[in-house]
Design a protein around this motif. Sequence first.
Motif, short mmCIF file in Angstrom:
data_model
loop_
_atom_site.label_atom_id
_atom_site.label_comp_id
_atom_site.label_asym_id
_atom_site.label_seq_id
_atom_site.Cartn_x
_atom_site.Cartn_y
_atom_site.Cartn_z
N ARG A 427 0.70 -0.81 -0.05
CA ARG A 427 -0.12 0.05 0.19
C ARG A 427 1.02 1.21 0.08
O ARG A 427 2.36 1.67 0.72
CB ARG A 427 -0.80 0.13 1.54
N PHE A 428 0.15 2.23 -0.76
CA PHE A 428 1.27 3.82 -0.80
C PHE A 428 0.62 4.50 -0.67
O PHE A 428 -0.49 5.01 -1.24
CB PHE A 428 1.81 3.51 -2.52
N TYR A 429 0.87 5.73 -0.36
CA TYR A 429 0.60 7.67 -0.31
C TYR A 429 0.08 7.98 -1.77
O TYR A 429 2.30 8.23 -2.43
CB TYR A 429 0.68 7.91 1.11
N ASP A 430 -0.08 8.35 -2.50
CA ASP A 430 0.04 9.48 -3.96
C ASP A 430 0.38 10.33 -3.20
O ASP A 430 -0.72 11.37 -2.97
CB ASP A 430 -0.74 9.31 -4.70
N ARG A 431 1.45 10.94 -3.42
CA ARG A 431 2.07 12.66 -2.75
C ARG A 431 1.36 13.35 -4.03
O ARG A 431 1.70 14.45 -3.38
CB ARG A 431 3.73 12.77 -3.09
N THR A 432 1.26 13.26 -5.23
CA THR A 432 0.54 14.08 -6.39
C THR A 432 -0.87 14.33 -5.64
O THR A 432 -1.68 15.44 -6.11
CB THR A 432 0.76 13.62 -7.13
N PHE A 433 -1.70 13.06 -6.30
CA PHE A 433 -3.11 13.85 -6.04
C PHE A 433 -3.85 13.29 -4.30
O PHE A 433 -4.49 13.52 -4.69
CB PHE A 433 -3.73 12.49 -7.03
N GLY A 434 -2.50 12.27 -3.91
CA GLY A 434 -3.15 12.47 -2.70
C GLY A 434 -3.86 10.81 -1.73
O GLY A 434 -4.59 11.48 -0.97
N GLY A 435 -4.09 10.27 -3.05
CA GLY A 435 -4.69 8.71 -2.89
C GLY A 435 -3.99 7.79 -2.21
O GLY A 435 -3.20 8.38 -2.03
N LEU A 436 -4.58 6.71 -1.56
CA LEU A 436 -4.06 5.75 -1.41
C LEU A 436 -3.99 4.64 -2.22
O LEU A 436 -5.40 4.27 -3.31
CB LEU A 436 -4.15 5.46 -0.24
N VAL A 437 -2.96 3.50 -2.97
CA VAL A 437 -2.64 2.78 -4.05
C VAL A 437 -2.26 1.74 -2.92
O VAL A 437 -1.37 1.56 -2.42
CB VAL A 437 -2.20 3.08 -5.06
N THR A 438 -3.64 0.78 -3.54
CA THR A 438 -3.27 -0.73 -2.70
C THR A 438 -3.53 -1.55 -4.57
O THR A 438 -4.32 -2.15 -4.53
CB THR A 438 -4.57 -1.08 -2.19
N PHE A 439 -2.18 -2.20 -4.38
CA PHE A 439 -2.12 -3.74 -4.63
C PHE A 439 -2.87 -5.14 -4.39
O PHE A 439 -2.16 -5.17 -3.79
CB PHE A 439 -0.70 -4.16 -5.57
N GLY A 440 -3.17 -5.88 -5.43
CA GLY A 440 -4.59 -6.38 -5.09
C GLY A 440 -3.99 -7.70 -6.29
O GLY A 440 -3.22 -7.94 -7.18
N LYS A 441 -4.24 -9.36 -5.37
CA LYS A 441 -3.79 -10.54 -6.12
C LYS A 441 -4.94 -10.98 -6.71
O LYS A 441 -5.80 -11.07 -6.30
CB LYS A 441 -2.75 -11.17 -5.59
N ASP A 442 -5.01 -12.44 -7.69
CA ASP A 442 -5.53 -13.49 -8.14
C ASP A 442 -4.40 -14.50 -8.29
O ASP A 442 -3.61 -14.39 -8.79
CB ASP A 442 -6.67 -12.87 -8.94
N GLU A 443 -4.93 -15.76 -7.55
CA GLU A 443 -4.34 -16.72 -7.61
C GLU A 443 -2.44 -16.25 -7.42
O GLU A 443 -1.52 -17.04 -8.17
CB GLU A 443 -4.45 -17.36 -9.62
N GLY A 444 -2.01 -15.56 -6.81
CA GLY A 444 -0.94 -15.38 -6.20
C GLY A 444 0.20 -13.59 -7.34
O GLY A 444 1.08 -13.54 -7.22
N GLU A 445 -1.04 -13.66 -8.02
CA GLU A 445 -0.06 -12.57 -8.97
C GLU A 445 -1.16 -11.26 -9.17
O GLU A 445 -1.66 -11.25 -8.88
CB GLU A 445 -0.32 -13.09 -10.75
N VAL A 446 -0.17 -10.06 -8.74
CA VAL A 446 -0.68 -8.76 -8.89
C VAL A 446 -2.04 -9.12 -10.44
O VAL A 446 -1.23 -9.32 -11.51
CB VAL A 446 0.40 -8.44 -9.13
N SER A 447 -3.31 -8.61 -9.41
CA SER A 447 -3.82 -8.11 -11.26
C SER A 447 -4.60 -7.47 -11.16
O SER A 447 -4.83 -6.44 -12.13
CB SER A 447 -5.26 -9.47 -10.57
N HIS A 448 -4.50 -6.46 -10.46
CA HIS A 448 -5.11 -5.14 -10.22
C HIS A 448 -4.56 -4.19 -8.90
O HIS A 448 -3.84 -4.40 -8.12
CB HIS A 448 -6.74 -5.34 -9.81
N LEU A 449 -5.29 -2.79 -8.93
CA LEU A 449 -4.63 -2.23 -7.69
C LEU A 449 -5.88 -1.35 -7.52
O LEU A 449 -7.10 -1.12 -8.64
CB LEU A 449 -3.99 -0.93 -8.71
#
Length: 465
Positions: A427-449
Amino acid sequence: MSKKKATWGLAPFFLAPLLIFAARETRSSDAAAEVAAKVKVYIKPYLDMKAFSGSILIAKKGKVILKEGYGLANYELSVPNTPQTKFHIASISKVFTAAAILMLEEKGLLAVDDPLTKYVPDYPGGEKITLHHLLVHTSGIPNINNFPEYGNWSRFPQTPASLIEKFKDRPLNFPPGTRYDYSNSNYNVLAAVIENISGRSYGEFLKENIFDPLGMQDTAHDGNPAVLIENVASGYAPAGVDGFEKAPYLDWTVKTGNGSITSTVEDLFKWDRALYADEILSSASRTKAFTPYVDDSVGYGWFISRRHNRRCIRMNGRSPGFQGEIHRYVDDGTCIVVLSNNYSGAASFMIDDIAAIAFGEPYEPLTVNKDLEIDAKVLASYLGAFQGGADFFVPNASLTLENREGRLALRWSMGGLSWLVPVSSSRFYDRTFGGLVTFGKDEGEVSHLTYRSSGRDYRANKKKM
């Protein structure tokens, strides 16, 4: 009984109201101190990673309970921000443009349902565009900010007339009144209407009819780049995980009507108070301004919504080097103003939590660990292209995650780079737009944010290689 004894016998009856008042004042002072202490703790992570610098004001029922400056107004000279620091308020300027139009209507000089050609006679197709369409962004006029030439235009002096010349012959995006599409051009045109009807420049009209009558001495249209503005903040943009760079030069006349005003948190609070009475706008005009005409949220220069289960009349603004928010919880008499000289989305991210603090409600403090080292393999799994849909934070945006010297950065398809500060390894904080970015996985692989902003989650799926 002597007169002296009679007088002392009545003393408790006179003292009791004073003691009750004193107790109430003490409780109020204690509550304000508690809010101030919580805000101080809450914003510390934003200050530590230089995601916010600016001023904040919180008021309840006409009484200011917090006003404070944070960070620096000028980093080169180490000048601190204060509640009296002036900021460019960007699109918050639109609330004053809309108010000016309503004032002219009250004087019988126009009607919001009038066609544009009545006031700008040579505007192509203007007979089908009403002032109402302009006020609520349903005119179909394309957004001047989106033209490739805009960057060049923004470096030179402009007038409402010269700005209109740049887009009046371009085709409308849709027939007037059929759709909503936020366009800064609408308010450039409204500035021209104000000038054509009143015979005064846009800045003069606002000064004489709004700012001076309300004692808003620190608020003005920035209409001449040669004029020195006392106590005005310099604008900056995030660079890297915790650095700054100067915002690009802008001649603010390019934003006349839609984003050219400088102000302070204290002056915007004066404006808030004036909107509860007939000082500037009548009750009928205020009702017009605060009526949601489009999508149950778009008024005249304002957005109307429910936040914290309360009616909220709000406006935000963001222009190179600056960002701001004003939220008016009108049923509670609560006003929150956040102005920043950092081209970051932090003000919009923070203001809901600051409102929660003011209302004594739960909120989620931000915790970042900018020195957290992400495993190289984990970092590599996040890299690549992601695609948002029509309902994404930026509709249909493509995002590219890049490794920049061991740091994660997000490049947006519409331009711009967001530096991501670790909250955790996923999970990361976006310094430019002020949002939170969280990476998600499906079947062990990163599939979306998932991009979280203003309490909403937006999903973008990773593109397959």
